[in-house]
Write a protein that holds these residues in place. Structure first.
Motif, PDB file in Angstrom:
ATOM      1  N   ALA A  96       0.855  -1.190   0.000  1.00 47.57           N
ATOM      2  CA  ALA A  96       0.000   0.000   0.000  1.00 47.57           C
ATOM      3  C   ALA A  96       0.887   1.234   0.000  1.00 47.57           C
ATOM      4  O   ALA A  96       2.108   1.146   0.120  1.00 47.57           O
ATOM      5  N   ALA A  97       0.249   2.395  -0.137  1.00 48.60           N
ATOM      6  CA  ALA A  97       0.983   3.659  -0.147  1.00 48.60           C
ATOM      7  C   ALA A  97       0.268   4.671   0.726  1.00 48.60           C
ATOM      8  O   ALA A  97      -0.921   4.536   1.038  1.00 48.60           O
ATOM      9  N   SER A  98       0.999   5.708   1.108  1.00 47.82           N
ATOM     10  CA  SER A  98       0.410   6.856   1.790  1.00 47.82           C
ATOM     11  C   SER A  98       0.824   8.102   1.022  1.00 47.82           C
ATOM     12  O   SER A  98       1.851   8.111   0.347  1.00 47.82           O
ATOM     13  N   LYS A 108       1.044   3.798  -9.710  1.00 50.30           N
ATOM     14  CA  LYS A 108       2.065   2.869 -10.187  1.00 50.30           C
ATOM     15  C   LYS A 108       3.425   3.526  -9.979  1.00 50.30           C
ATOM     16  O   LYS A 108       3.668   4.626 -10.470  1.00 50.30           O
ATOM     17  N   VAL A 109       4.293   2.856  -9.252  1.00 51.00           N
ATOM     18  CA  VAL A 109       5.624   3.376  -8.970  1.00 51.00           C
ATOM     19  C   VAL A 109       6.650   2.488  -9.662  1.00 51.00           C
ATOM     20  O   VAL A 109       6.678   1.274  -9.448  1.00 51.00           O
ATOM     21  N   THR A 118       2.027  -1.516  -8.379  1.00 54.19           N
ATOM     22  CA  THR A 118       0.815  -0.701  -8.377  1.00 54.19           C
ATOM     23  C   THR A 118       0.147  -0.856  -7.018  1.00 54.19           C
ATOM     24  O   THR A 118      -0.134  -1.981  -6.582  1.00 54.19           O
ATOM     25  N   VAL A 119      -0.057   0.252  -6.350  1.00 53.61           N
ATOM     26  CA  VAL A 119      -0.562   0.224  -4.978  1.00 53.61           C
ATOM     27  C   VAL A 119      -1.737   1.177  -4.828  1.00 53.61           C
ATOM     28  O   VAL A 119      -1.923   2.091  -5.630  1.00 53.61           O
ATOM     29  N   THR A 120      -2.504   0.942  -3.790  1.00 56.42           N
ATOM     30  CA  THR A 120      -3.631   1.817  -3.450  1.00 56.42           C
ATOM     31  C   THR A 120      -3.252   2.697  -2.277  1.00 56.42           C
ATOM     32  O   THR A 120      -2.657   2.235  -1.306  1.00 56.42           O
ATOM     33  N   LYS A 125      -0.498   7.982 -11.922  1.00 55.74           N
ATOM     34  CA  LYS A 125      -1.833   7.759 -11.385  1.00 55.74           C
ATOM     35  C   LYS A 125      -2.578   6.856 -12.346  1.00 55.74           C
ATOM     36  O   LYS A 125      -2.751   7.194 -13.520  1.00 55.74           O
ATOM     37  N   VAL A 126      -3.008   5.700 -11.869  1.00 55.98           N
ATOM     38  CA  VAL A 126      -3.633   4.719 -12.760  1.00 55.98           C
ATOM     39  C   VAL A 126      -5.072   4.394 -12.369  1.00 55.98           C
ATOM     40  O   VAL A 126      -5.709   3.538 -12.980  1.00 55.98           O
TER      41      VAL A 126
END
Length: 241
Positions: free
Chosen positions: A179-181, A192-193, A203-205, A239-240
């Motif tokens: 996940a991401a913040s 997507k990083v 790809t994280v939410t 941003k995906v």
């Protein structure tokens, strides 16, 4: 006629013990000096810089919570303090200066003193376990669209558009599923990083708020990092969703 003075067996043993103690103290001092010389910091190690940045982000968040507390602040602070402890363990294991942090201004601090700069709203539920901590949905969207690099409007970017141009990416130190913040994208945004140094991507939410455009938790960062490094200097963030 001179008389030779001889030492008794007890005195000989005492002198031998004293000599060994002195020699042992000297060896300990040399070892301590050698270990101190081997400690790295953010100025000479990419791994240490990444950990110092992660520590600074969490300390800034804690400072912001203390400056503007609400009903959930105590739980959020407890969660982040557990993360801080884990980052410091990583610093020690990596041979880095324990407690060194890089705040929002970019200056490294050895004492770990936090500067207020993190978001006052953190959606963390407050579970204090590093590996078991899971992020709850954000209670509010980030208040602004300006990131660390001064670029505005990332939150309104179209799907597939590159955002946070020029930003470096590091880890938040939080556990749980990948996940991401972020301080720019609301909860539920998919990012997507890509690490251009090894062409790995994830790809994280976004599940929580932080003081940076994007921070990856431990699981997500492991998917894209290079061995021994805790900072991605050449990253593409898209941003995906």
């Amino acid at each position: 006629m001179s008389r030779r003075r001889t030492l008794s067996p007890k005195k000989k043993i005492a002198l031998a013990v004293t000599a060994l103690a002195v020699a042992g103290s000297g060896a300990f001092a040399l070892a301590a000096t050698s270990n101190a010389a081997n400690v790295q910091n953010a100025a000479n190690s990419t791994a240490c810089q990444g950990l110092a940045t992660a520590l600074g982000n969490n300390e800034s968040f804690i400072a912001a919570q203390k400056a503007n507390p609400d009903a959930q602040s105590a739980a959020r602070i407890a969660n982040r303090e557990a993360v801080v402890a884990e980052i410091k363990r990583k610093q020690e294991a990596s041979g880095c200066q324990v407690g060194e942090s890089i705040q929002a201004g970019g200056a490294a601090q050895s004492g770990g003193a936090a500067q207020a700069g993190g978001s006052a709203q953190d959606p963390q539920a407050g579970q204090a376990g590093q590996q078991s901590a899971s992020a709850a949905p954000a209670t509010s969207a980030p208040a602004n669209g300006a990131g660390n690099n001064g670029e505005a409007g990332n939150a309104g970017a179209a799907s597939g558009e590159q955002v946070c141009k020029g930003s470096t990416v590091t880890l938040s130190g939080e556990g749980g599923a990948p996940a991401a913040s972020s301080n720019q994208f609301p909860s539920g945004t998919k990012l997507k990083v890509t690490n251009l140094d090894n062409n790995k991507s994830t790809t994280v939410t976004v599940t929580s708020v932080s003081g940076s455009c994007v921070l990856l938790n431990n699981a997500a960062f492991e998917q894209v990092r290079e061995p021994g490094k805790f900072l991605i200097r050449r990253a593409v963030i898209e941003k995906v969703g």
